[in-house]
Design a protein around this motif. Sequence first.
Motif, short mmCIF file in Angstrom:
data_model
loop_
_atom_site.label_atom_id
_atom_site.label_comp_id
_atom_site.label_asym_id
_atom_site.label_seq_id
_atom_site.Cartn_x
_atom_site.Cartn_y
_atom_site.Cartn_z
N ARG A 120 38.67 -38.86 -46.55
CA ARG A 120 40.19 -38.54 -46.65
C ARG A 120 40.83 -37.72 -45.68
N ARG A 121 39.84 -37.72 -44.50
CA ARG A 121 39.96 -36.89 -43.22
C ARG A 121 40.11 -37.90 -42.17
N ALA A 122 41.21 -37.73 -41.28
CA ALA A 122 41.59 -39.03 -40.25
C ALA A 122 40.40 -38.81 -39.24
N ILE A 123 39.76 -39.94 -38.83
CA ILE A 123 38.93 -39.98 -37.72
C ILE A 123 39.79 -40.07 -36.46
N ASN A 124 39.95 -39.15 -35.53
CA ASN A 124 40.92 -39.53 -34.38
C ASN A 124 40.53 -40.46 -33.60
N TRP A 125 41.68 -41.06 -32.86
CA TRP A 125 41.52 -42.04 -32.02
C TRP A 125 40.85 -41.68 -30.67
N SER A 126 39.98 -42.25 -30.15
CA SER A 126 39.15 -41.99 -28.79
C SER A 126 39.58 -43.02 -27.92
N LYS A 127 39.49 -42.64 -26.81
CA LYS A 127 39.72 -43.79 -25.48
C LYS A 127 38.41 -44.59 -25.36
N GLU A 128 37.21 -43.96 -25.69
CA GLU A 128 36.05 -44.81 -25.52
C GLU A 128 35.00 -44.20 -26.74
N THR A 129 33.59 -45.02 -26.82
CA THR A 129 32.79 -44.54 -27.54
C THR A 129 31.52 -45.12 -27.05
N LYS A 130 30.43 -44.59 -27.33
CA LYS A 130 28.98 -45.21 -26.89
C LYS A 130 28.28 -45.40 -28.24
N TYR A 131 28.10 -46.85 -28.35
CA TYR A 131 27.13 -47.46 -29.63
C TYR A 131 25.89 -48.24 -29.09
N LEU A 132 24.69 -47.98 -29.33
CA LEU A 132 23.61 -48.41 -28.84
C LEU A 132 23.38 -48.56 -27.45
N GLY A 133 23.72 -47.60 -26.88
CA GLY A 133 23.82 -47.29 -25.41
C GLY A 133 24.83 -47.92 -24.55
N VAL A 134 25.65 -48.69 -25.06
CA VAL A 134 26.79 -49.28 -24.36
C VAL A 134 28.23 -48.38 -24.68
#
Length: 184
Positions: A120-134
């Motif tokens: 029930r907590r908002a996950i703020n929008w990000s401009k980018e993320t890193k997943y599995l090194g990418v």
Amino acid sequence: MATYLRGRRFAVRVGSNLSSELAINAGVVQGSKIGPVLFNIYVSDISSPRNFQTRLCLFADGTAVMSTGESNDMMPELNNYLEQLGKWLIRWKIKVNADKCQAVYFTRRRKVPDPPKLYRRAINWSKETKYLGVTLDSRLTYERHVNNINKKFRAAKMYPLIGRNSKLSLRKNYSYTRSFFAQL
């Protein structure tokens, strides 16, 4: 599992400060050979999304929930799944720090919907993320990812070997360069 964890303890170091030791009562030992297998068994009953637009992606301890479609259709379905996932995480005592979660809305549009919610907590929008090194940016340009790889490459002092002014001949050393790149 009890014998696997029996007698194991941990402490947390922040800078030069070390916490007191505590017993490990649940989880898998990081870096152990059997740890990934046990973790996969532990999460094998994690609920899958019920719609074809949302996917759960698990690799080792990296978890991503991806959803596609029109935002007015996608967001309710995504939030519904995140609510189910949150209940599963609580039931199996897996703690997720919602403050460290990231959400990226991949679009060229400037207007984004309300952010998704976990616990029930908002996950703020990000401009980018890193997943599995990418590194994935909201416009999927991969510009930041390519720049990061380029920096690592230059820092490793590899550029003189294969750069424009390299003394190596690709024709004469083809098998050498092929095996060299296979090791990167």
